[in-house]
Write a protein that holds these residues in place. Structure first.
Motif, mmCIF file in Angstrom:
data_model
loop_
_atom_site.group_PDB
_atom_site.id
_atom_site.type_symbol
_atom_site.label_atom_id
_atom_site.label_comp_id
_atom_site.label_asym_id
_atom_site.label_seq_id
_atom_site.Cartn_x
_atom_site.Cartn_y
_atom_site.Cartn_z
ATOM 1 N N SER A 143 1.373 -1.474 0.336
ATOM 2 C CA SER A 143 -0.059 -0.255 0.152
ATOM 3 C C SER A 143 1.281 0.961 0.305
ATOM 4 C CB SER A 143 -0.978 -0.006 1.250
ATOM 5 O OG SER A 143 -1.793 -1.126 1.462
ATOM 6 N N TYR A 144 2.383 1.714 0.829
ATOM 7 C CA TYR A 144 2.561 2.054 0.932
ATOM 8 C C TYR A 144 3.501 2.523 -0.720
ATOM 9 C CZ TYR A 144 6.309 5.895 2.495
ATOM 10 O OH TYR A 144 7.237 7.000 2.550
ATOM 11 N N ASN A 145 4.138 2.030 -1.031
ATOM 12 C CA ASN A 145 4.023 1.858 -2.121
ATOM 13 C C ASN A 145 3.573 2.493 -3.795
ATOM 14 O OD1 ASN A 145 6.432 1.000 -1.417
ATOM 15 N ND2 ASN A 145 7.524 -1.087 -2.764
ATOM 16 N N LEU A 146 2.123 2.040 -3.561
ATOM 17 C CA LEU A 146 0.965 2.135 -4.602
ATOM 18 C C LEU A 146 1.211 3.881 -4.261
ATOM 19 C CD1 LEU A 146 -0.715 0.768 -6.495
ATOM 20 C CD2 LEU A 146 -2.207 0.972 -5.152
ATOM 21 N N TRP A 147 0.772 4.218 -3.226
ATOM 22 C CA TRP A 147 0.419 5.609 -2.524
ATOM 23 C C TRP A 147 1.785 6.371 -2.696
ATOM 24 C CZ3 TRP A 147 -4.588 6.670 -3.466
ATOM 25 C CH2 TRP A 147 -5.379 5.929 -3.197
ATOM 26 N N THR A 148 2.751 5.993 -3.006
ATOM 27 C CA THR A 148 3.895 6.977 -3.149
ATOM 28 C C THR A 148 3.648 7.096 -4.353
ATOM 29 O OG1 THR A 148 5.138 6.088 -1.315
ATOM 30 C CG2 THR A 148 6.007 7.145 -3.394
ATOM 31 N N MET A 149 2.947 6.543 -5.093
ATOM 32 C CA MET A 149 3.412 6.696 -7.024
ATOM 33 C C MET A 149 1.542 7.422 -6.978
ATOM 34 S SD MET A 149 5.119 2.628 -8.501
ATOM 35 C CE MET A 149 3.369 1.891 -7.711
ATOM 36 N N PHE A 150 0.362 6.984 -6.067
ATOM 37 C CA PHE A 150 -0.157 7.548 -6.731
ATOM 38 C C PHE A 150 -0.447 9.378 -6.088
ATOM 39 C CE2 PHE A 150 -3.644 4.086 -7.189
ATOM 40 C CZ PHE A 150 -3.119 3.662 -8.232
ATOM 41 N N LEU A 151 0.192 9.080 -5.251
ATOM 42 C CA LEU A 151 0.178 11.003 -4.927
ATOM 43 C C LEU A 151 1.265 11.944 -5.293
ATOM 44 C CD1 LEU A 151 0.018 10.033 -1.061
ATOM 45 C CD2 LEU A 151 -1.458 11.254 -2.642
ATOM 46 N N GLU A 152 2.328 11.001 -6.285
ATOM 47 C CA GLU A 152 3.956 11.844 -6.563
ATOM 48 C C GLU A 152 2.721 12.276 -8.158
ATOM 49 O OE1 GLU A 152 7.914 10.935 -8.792
ATOM 50 O OE2 GLU A 152 6.686 9.260 -8.664
ATOM 51 N N ALA A 153 2.668 11.584 -8.880
ATOM 52 C CA ALA A 153 1.542 11.287 -10.432
ATOM 53 C C ALA A 153 0.289 12.529 -9.795
ATOM 54 C CB ALA A 153 1.102 10.399 -10.811
ATOM 55 N N GLY A 154 -0.390 11.953 -9.000
ATOM 56 C CA GLY A 154 -1.494 13.291 -8.647
ATOM 57 C C GLY A 154 -3.891 12.526 -8.994
ATOM 58 N N THR A 155 -4.741 13.419 -9.143
ATOM 59 C CA THR A 155 -5.714 12.893 -9.760
ATOM 60 C C THR A 155 -5.415 13.229 -11.072
ATOM 61 O OG1 THR A 155 -6.554 13.879 -8.682
ATOM 62 C CG2 THR A 155 -5.922 11.927 -7.882
ATOM 63 N N LYS A 156 -6.431 13.025 -12.242
ATOM 64 C CA LYS A 156 -7.413 13.159 -12.912
ATOM 65 C C LYS A 156 -8.645 12.952 -13.469
ATOM 66 C CE LYS A 156 -5.586 10.688 -17.128
ATOM 67 N NZ LYS A 156 -4.116 11.245 -18.365
ATOM 68 N N PRO A 157 -9.192 13.346 -13.978
ATOM 69 C CA PRO A 157 -10.936 12.819 -14.365
ATOM 70 C C PRO A 157 -10.394 11.803 -15.925
ATOM 71 C CG PRO A 157 -11.296 15.129 -15.051
ATOM 72 C CD PRO A 157 -9.275 14.779 -14.749
ATOM 73 N N GLU A 158 -11.476 10.747 -14.909
ATOM 74 C CA GLU A 158 -11.188 9.279 -16.177
ATOM 75 C C GLU A 158 -11.251 9.558 -17.493
ATOM 76 O OE1 GLU A 158 -11.794 4.153 -16.045
ATOM 77 O OE2 GLU A 158 -13.917 5.911 -14.989
ATOM 78 N N ALA A 159 -10.167 8.617 -18.440
ATOM 79 C CA ALA A 159 -10.384 9.213 -19.735
ATOM 80 C C ALA A 159 -10.355 7.651 -20.638
ATOM 81 C CB ALA A 159 -9.231 9.577 -20.195
ATOM 82 N N ASP A 160 -11.369 7.177 -21.456
ATOM 83 C CA ASP A 160 -10.614 6.091 -22.319
ATOM 84 C C ASP A 160 -12.279 5.465 -21.446
ATOM 85 O OD1 ASP A 160 -9.327 6.601 -24.423
ATOM 86 O OD2 ASP A 160 -7.423 6.450 -23.028
ATOM 87 N N VAL A 161 -13.288 5.453 -20.895
ATOM 88 C CA VAL A 161 -13.419 5.569 -20.606
ATOM 89 C C VAL A 161 -15.100 3.619 -21.136
ATOM 90 C CG1 VAL A 161 -15.892 4.828 -18.490
ATOM 91 C CG2 VAL A 161 -14.325 7.336 -18.827
ATOM 92 N N PRO A 162 -14.696 2.516 -20.644
ATOM 93 C CA PRO A 162 -15.396 1.291 -21.358
ATOM 94 C C PRO A 162 -17.069 1.195 -21.581
ATOM 95 C CG PRO A 162 -14.010 0.379 -20.209
ATOM 96 C CD PRO A 162 -14.494 2.327 -19.447
ATOM 97 N N ASP A 163 -17.692 1.518 -22.461
ATOM 98 C CA ASP A 163 -19.269 1.186 -22.421
ATOM 99 C C ASP A 163 -19.758 0.069 -21.817
ATOM 100 O OD1 ASP A 163 -19.068 -0.778 -23.766
ATOM 101 O OD2 ASP A 163 -19.821 0.649 -25.565
ATOM 102 N N THR A 164 -18.999 -0.555 -20.859
ATOM 103 C CA THR A 164 -19.966 -1.608 -20.236
ATOM 104 C C THR A 164 -20.254 -0.790 -18.738
ATOM 105 O OG1 THR A 164 -17.637 -1.668 -19.814
ATOM 106 C CG2 THR A 164 -18.592 -3.172 -21.774
#
Length: 566
Positions: A369-390
């Motif tokens: 969890s620490y490694n994942l959120w280290t990468m996520f927090l560094e990158a920040g967030t944005k609205p999801e793109a390429d949303v499948p129609d499913t």
């Protein structure tokens, strides 16, 4: 130019095709690749077996066999056991073909000298035209007549285009391992923490080339400089420096010996190159320069760092440091983001987490969890793109493109490790993935580091209505193949080629999974081409474990199971 286009270009150089009305070759050269896994092909018999598997699976007449030995991950020249296994394979599978002798072309970094043991083994085959050699610079060896048509300029140009710039390849292979890395002062007290450790174990060839070029550039009238190296935690840099020392015949000195034993009389030469893995705060480099100059105040010192951080780099593209009244310029190969944290602002220290040891990530198959959120927090967030129609959009999601851009070599390492852990990974792994930017970047890293074959299915196809029943699916396949073949779609050609080989198992891969819709459609496409799904893999899985009912392993680097969150 991709890998398969490059091999097709080599074939076109050997067998020049007549030109069509619009200047296009009349003959196309389909290729089948069988990567040699250096982690498992450590003996001659294993190399022979791997080549045999790929050769038998082609299930069609072979006009020419190209064996690419230009990029072993840890060597400048191919290992002798690989050439030995190759010759064993040729005797058992190729030279006994009823259709006649199949010409074999070996792509090699250089043409070996005649006294080399491997060259002596190859010489009889070169003389009778059964084997031809092509070196990186386009030079050829062997009596096979087709070699005369190989243009050195065209071959070396095609090779340069597929390999890209050496520094770009270094960046693609440099692993940035997340964790809690503590840095201590010389007196043993805690100084600061770092969120990433850089691991260049897969970059040996690039490092050897770039360090070698820098050392040659520092040559003076009295000869090449001595290399002073500092790599207490970076065995990968030590290996590269030793290879340069052996190839260029230059002396090396462990600069830490100078630093830690100031009273021991050790000679420092007049001309030297200081090589370090990374510069950040510049304090280590200042200390090492001080140690060098205390032994030889007139030393001419050039400095090369493999990596510099944004903190150290300037806007002018160079790093400068003042020591004892002299300004030194530090050259670097890569620029990376890795901000140091004091113990007061380090989240891992506040949670009392143990320090991470370099190269210790192998203890865990999945991401922590620490490694994942280290990468996520560094990158920040944005609205999801390429949303499948499913499924509906998740909304704000981590900036996966930034995550993959910064960490794709590390994620590829984790994926490859996990796939091997479940056992019976196909000898030549094949990835089927959607045409999304994140999945495309992850597939590129797997291809670059481990020679996975990757096939991209267009996103618009996955968003279209696919039949549920097998009979209807086969009709859909026939219509899609007819339409896509008219448009020269690469994915159709590749899947149809695998279908003809028979018995192929593939890996389905996606950025992340929420409802299983993309996975289901990739599976139906694979089965329409008679391909067996070996497993499914995604970066992050949002789907409930109870809904993942598949007949094959369903894997991810991290699970965010909604059932467990309730």
């Amino acid at each position: 130019m991709g890998e398969k286009e490059f091999y097709g270009r080599v074939a076109a150089l050997l067998f020049p095709a007549s030109e069509g009305q619009e200047g296009q070759p009349v003959i196309q050269f389909p290729t089948v690749t069988t990567p040699l896994d250096h982690q498992r092909c450590s003996r001659s018999d294993q190399v022979s077996e791997a080549l045999s598997l790929g050769f038998v699976r082609t299930n069609s007449k072979v006009d020419c066999l190209i064996v690419d030995l230009t990029n072993p991950p840890y060597r400048l020249l191919p290992d002798h056991h690989i050439l030995g296994g190759l010759l064993d394979f040729l005797g058992k599978e190729v030279y006994c073909q009823a259709e006649g002798t199949i010409p074999v072309v070996l792509l090699m970094p250089v043409i070996l000298v005649e006294t080399d043991i491997a060259m002596r083994a190859l010489r009889p085959y070169l003389d009778d035209g059964r084997i031809g050699l092509i070196a990186d610079d386009g030079a050829v060896a062997g009596s096979w007549r087709a070699l005369q048509s190989v243009s050195q300029g065209e071959y070396s140009g095609a090779l340069k285009r597929i390999r890209q710039d050496t520094k770009s390849r270094l960046g693609q292979k440099m692993i940035r391992q997340p964790g809690h890395f503590k840095r201590m002062r010389p007196d043993g007290t805690h100084d600061h923490c770092l969120p990433f450790f850089f691991d260049g174990r897969f970059c040996q060839k690039e490092l050897i080339e770039l360090i070698g070029q820098y050392v040659v550039g520092a040559k003076v009238e009295d000869g090449l400089p001595t290399i002073l190296y500092h790599c207490p935690e970076s065995r990968w840099l030590y290996d590269a420096v030793m290879a340069v020392s052996h190839t260029a015949r230059v002396e090396t000195i462990d600069v830490d010996v100078l630093d830690k034993t100031p009273n021991v009389p050790l000679l420092v030469p007049r001309n030297c190159v200081l090589v370090v893995p990374l510069i950040d705060t510049l304090r280590t480099v200042k200390r090492l320069l001080d140690a060098i100059l205390s032994r030889n105040p007139t030393a001419r010192i050039s400095i090369l760092s493999v990596i510099t951080t944004d903190q150290a780099a300037s806007d002018l593209g160079a790093v400068h440091i003042d020591v004892r009244g002299t300004r030194y310029e530090i050259s670097y190969l890569l620029r990376a983001n890795r901000s140091p944290m004091t113990s007061g602002n380090c989240p891992a220290c506040r949670m009392n987490l143990d320090a991470t040891m370099p190269d210790s990530d192998g203890r865990y198959l999945k991401l922590t969890s620490y490694n994942l959120w280290t990468m996520f927090l560094e990158a920040g967030t944005k609205p999801e793109a390429d949303v499948p129609d499913t499924r509906p959009s998740i909304g704000q999601v981590p900036d996966l493109l930034s995550v993959l851009k910064n960490n794709s070599p590390y994620l590829a390492l984790k994926i490859n490790t996990m796939l091997r852990a479940i056992g019976q990974l196909p000898a030549d792994p094949i990835i089927l993935h959607p045409g999304e930017d994140g999945a495309r970047a992850l597939a590129a890293s797997l291809s670059s580091l481990y020679s996975y074959t990757t096939i991209e299915v267009p996103q618009e196809l996955l968003r279209s209505q696919l039949p549920e029943q097998n009979g209807e699916m086969m009709k859909w396949r026939a219509s899609v193949v007819a339409d896509q073949e008219r448009n020269n779609a690469r994915w159709v050609t590749e899947l149809a080629s695998l279908e003809r080989r028979g018995g192929i198992r593939i890996v389905l891969m996606d950025e992340f999974n929420r409802s299983g819709g993309t996975r289901s459609r990739l599976e139906r496409i694979a089965r329409a081409f008679a391909l067996e799904v070996w497993c499914y893999f995604c970066f992050v899985d949002f789907q409930s474990a109870s809904d993942r009912r598949t007949a094959y392993p369903h894997l991810s680097l991290y699970d965010l199971d909604p059932d467990l969150a309730q």
